[in-house]
Design a protein around this motif. Structure first.
Motif, PDB file in Angstrom:
ATOM      1  N   TYR A   1      59.575  29.836  70.947  1.00 60.12           N
ATOM      2  CA  TYR A   1      60.866  30.515  70.838  1.00 60.12           C
ATOM      3  C   TYR A   1      60.816  31.553  69.711  1.00 60.12           C
ATOM      4  O   TYR A   1      61.303  32.680  69.861  1.00 60.12           O
ATOM      5  N   SER A   2      60.221  31.174  68.571  1.00 61.90           N
ATOM      6  CA  SER A   2      60.154  32.088  67.422  1.00 61.90           C
ATOM      7  C   SER A   2      59.284  33.308  67.713  1.00 61.90           C
ATOM      8  O   SER A   2      59.546  34.395  67.192  1.00 61.90           O
TER       9      SER A   2
ATOM     10  N   LEU B   1      60.230  27.363  77.972  1.00 60.48           N
ATOM     11  CA  LEU B   1      61.143  26.915  76.926  1.00 60.48           C
ATOM     12  C   LEU B   1      61.959  25.714  77.396  1.00 60.48           C
ATOM     13  O   LEU B   1      62.175  24.761  76.629  1.00 60.48           O
TER      14      LEU B   1
ATOM     15  N   SER C   1      58.777  39.960  66.652  1.00 59.12           N
ATOM     16  CA  SER C   1      58.557  39.298  67.940  1.00 59.12           C
ATOM     17  C   SER C   1      57.313  39.871  68.604  1.00 59.12           C
ATOM     18  O   SER C   1      56.807  40.920  68.205  1.00 59.12           O
TER      19      SER C   1
ATOM     20  N   CYS D   1      58.784  32.463  81.033  1.00 60.05           N
ATOM     21  CA  CYS D   1      59.066  32.118  79.634  1.00 60.05           C
ATOM     22  C   CYS D   1      60.277  31.194  79.537  1.00 60.05           C
ATOM     23  O   CYS D   1      60.279  30.242  78.741  1.00 60.05           O
ATOM     24  N   LYS D   2      61.307  31.449  80.344  1.00 56.70           N
ATOM     25  CA  LYS D   2      62.478  30.565  80.313  1.00 56.70           C
ATOM     26  C   LYS D   2      62.125  29.169  80.804  1.00 56.70           C
ATOM     27  O   LYS D   2      62.612  28.162  80.249  1.00 56.70           O
TER      28      LYS D   2
ATOM     29  N   ILE E   1      68.586  30.275  74.644  1.00 55.90           N
ATOM     30  CA  ILE E   1      67.446  30.976  75.222  1.00 55.90           C
ATOM     31  C   ILE E   1      67.908  32.334  75.753  1.00 55.90           C
ATOM     32  O   ILE E   1      68.928  32.423  76.448  1.00 55.90           O
ATOM     33  N   ASP E   2      67.170  33.365  75.414  1.00 53.36           N
ATOM     34  CA  ASP E   2      67.522  34.732  75.810  1.00 53.36           C
ATOM     35  C   ASP E   2      67.462  34.880  77.336  1.00 53.36           C
ATOM     36  O   ASP E   2      66.430  34.598  77.959  1.00 53.36           O
TER      37      ASP E   2
ATOM     38  N   PHE F   1      64.597  29.629  64.560  1.00 55.94           N
ATOM     39  CA  PHE F   1      64.857  28.420  65.338  1.00 55.94           C
ATOM     40  C   PHE F   1      65.110  27.248  64.399  1.00 55.94           C
ATOM     41  O   PHE F   1      64.450  27.087  63.375  1.00 55.94           O
TER      42      PHE F   1
ATOM     43  N   PHE G   1      69.926  24.454  67.847  1.00 53.16           N
ATOM     44  CA  PHE G   1      69.685  24.491  69.298  1.00 53.16           C
ATOM     45  C   PHE G   1      70.496  23.421  70.031  1.00 53.16           C
ATOM     46  O   PHE G   1      71.097  23.694  71.066  1.00 53.16           O
TER      47      PHE G   1
ATOM     48  N   ASN H   1      61.613  35.694  69.881  1.00 51.19           N
ATOM     49  CA  ASN H   1      62.947  36.066  69.420  1.00 51.19           C
ATOM     50  C   ASN H   1      62.873  36.599  67.995  1.00 51.19           C
ATOM     51  O   ASN H   1      62.446  35.889  67.080  1.00 51.19           O
TER      52      ASN H   1
END
Length: 465
Positions: free
Chosen positions: A408-409, A441, A310, A437-438, A429-430, A417, A422, A412
């Motif tokens: 995402y990749s 995504l 990551s 970032c959220k 989503i973390d 992914f 999904f 994480n």
């Protein structure tokens, strides 16, 4: 004795009276029952009967039968009986389709042609390089650049060798195209057919990658030792399309055309995010593409492995920002990559400035249009949800989804992914990511393509972070 007779007479008389009374009661019951049935029938709503104009015939029965026979099928002059038409429910679907015919595409109105995958056998096999100029008249059917028509071709480009077949897909019409775009189609419809010429100009070295559309080798150009990547595509995997540009018909090698549109004409090396195409050879059994090979570069998959799976958020956003800019540029030039992922993105390190992102492998690409696509060509794990939901998708929303999957990749390192994972909530989503970032995504990975962010909205949001 008299007493006995009198008793018997009285008993007989009473019995007769009882039987007579019983019969009267039964008759009365039956009358009441019939009246009740008649009233029930009268209360029941009558079924509607179609009214017909019926006239009494004064002719004998045999005459009426003759007139009925007159209405039956009659043999034609050649003695053949006309075929009987059946309802769709009678017999098989095949018989119905044979009788009534299948849908046919209209040349001027466009289409009910069956949708097919790009690797299916819908493309027709051709072996003649001739093309009549009369076919150019179909180019007046549309004025929108990049629109498609459903006419198939019956000839091959001049670059094909005699005796071997090519796959030619549907037509695309480009009216009012620029001279540069017309030059792209002209170049993409031709190419050297000499292997000796290729071997005299380039040296091929060790393999550096492979995929569904061919294998790639490192190499260099003999003239100036320029590092190149040499891609070999088997002839049966070469995708050709029939293009009408400003009234002229071209049978282009699709990957060549897409790379020339995005990376520029030969000679403009390294001027765009897309890798430049330097040369190509349409040989008898394969297509050879000679590509730019940026120095100090590796794909994002290997880059993530070096960085333990990551990246920091600021670096991941820098990569996404460059890829969004590259995607906007590609779609503006009419190119839909269709397979954006870690393996198809190079990161070029530099000791003097920020890393530069480069996009490679246009083997799954297509022309970018506003109309929907009904066959998927790319990595199934990154296909958009609408493809799984209704077997259709659109160019720009699909690009946004694939950028979200890539982002995402980058963030994480615990799981890979996949779209199916999904949308079924196996991948989430973390919650420990930053709000920026959220939000990115969420903007990219909205299940409904109409609610997904546009490329321009992503560009604006990234400029503020």
């Amino acid at each position: 004795m008299n007493l006995v007779r009198n008793s018997y007479a009285m008993s007989s008389t009473s019995t007769q009276k009882f039987m007579t009374k019983d019969r009267e009661n039964n008759m009365d019951f039956n009358v009441r029952k019939r009246k009740k049935e008649d009233s029930d029938v009268a209360a029941t709503p009558m079924k509607k009967i179609k009214v017909c104009n019926i006239t009494c015939s004064t002719e004998p029965c045999n005459k009426v039968q003759e007139s009925v026979n007159m209405r039956k099928r009659r043999a034609s002059d050649d003695g053949k009986m006309p075929r009987k038409k059946t309802r769709p429910s009678e017999g098989s679907v095949e018989n119905f389709m044979k009788q009534w015919g299948k849908r046919e595409a209209s040349v001027d109105a466009g289409t009910s042609a069956k949708r097919m995958r790009c690797s299916d056998s819908t493309s027709i096999t051709v072996s003649s390089p001739t093309e009549s100029s009369a076919d150019v008249s179909i180019s007046t059917g549309s004025s929108t650049t990049g629109s498609s028509a459903t006419r198939s071709s019956s000839s091959s480009t001049g670059s094909s060798s005699s005796g071997s077949s090519e796959k030619v897909i549907i037509s695309h019409i480009f009216n009012n195209a620029s001279l540069e775009e017309q030059k792209v189609f002209e170049l993409a419809s031709s190419g050297s057919t000499s292997r000796a010429e290729f071997e005299n100009k380039y040296v091929q070295q060790a393999p550096i990658g492979s995929g569904g559309f061919g294998s790639v080798y490192a190499g260099f150009r003999k003239e100036d030792s320029l590092p190149v990547a040499i891609k070999h595509v088997p002839r049966d995997m070469v995708r050709r399309e029939r293009v009408v540009c400003n009234g002229k018909v071209y049978y282009i090698i699709l990957e060549v055309a897409l790379m020339l549109k995005t990376g520029g004409l030969p000679g403009s090396v390294g001027q765009s995010a897309a890798i430049s195409l330097l040369d190509w050879y349409a040989l008898e059994h394969e297509l050879i593409l000679v590509l730019e090979r940026p120095a100090y570069s590796l794909d994002l998959q290997k880059y993530l492995q070096i960085n333990r799976g990551s990246l920091p958020e600021h670096e991941a956003k820098m990569i996404l920002r460059q890829l969004v800019d590259a995607a906007i540029d590609m779609h503006a030039k009419g190119v839909f990559h269709r397979d954006i992922k870690l393996e198809n993105t190079l990161i070029q390190r530099s000791s003097t400035g920020a890393p530069r992102l480069r996009v490679i492998d246009f083997g799954c690409g297509s022309f970018s249009t506003k109309t929907s696509f009904h066959s998927f060509c790319g990595t199934p794990a990154y296909a958009p949800p609408e493809w799984f939901d209704c077997r259709t998708y659109w160019a720009r929303p699909t690009t946004v989804w694939q950028l979200g999957a890539l982002f995402y990749s980058l963030l994480n390192d615990r799981e890979y992914f996949s779209t199916s994972g999904f949308i079924h909530h196996h991948i989430k989503i973390d919650s420990e990511l930053s709000q920026d970032c959220k939000m990115l995504l969420d903007m990219c990975l909205a299940r409904n393509p109409m609610e997904r962010a546009t490329l321009q909205e992503l560009q604006s949001f990234l400029a503020l972070t």
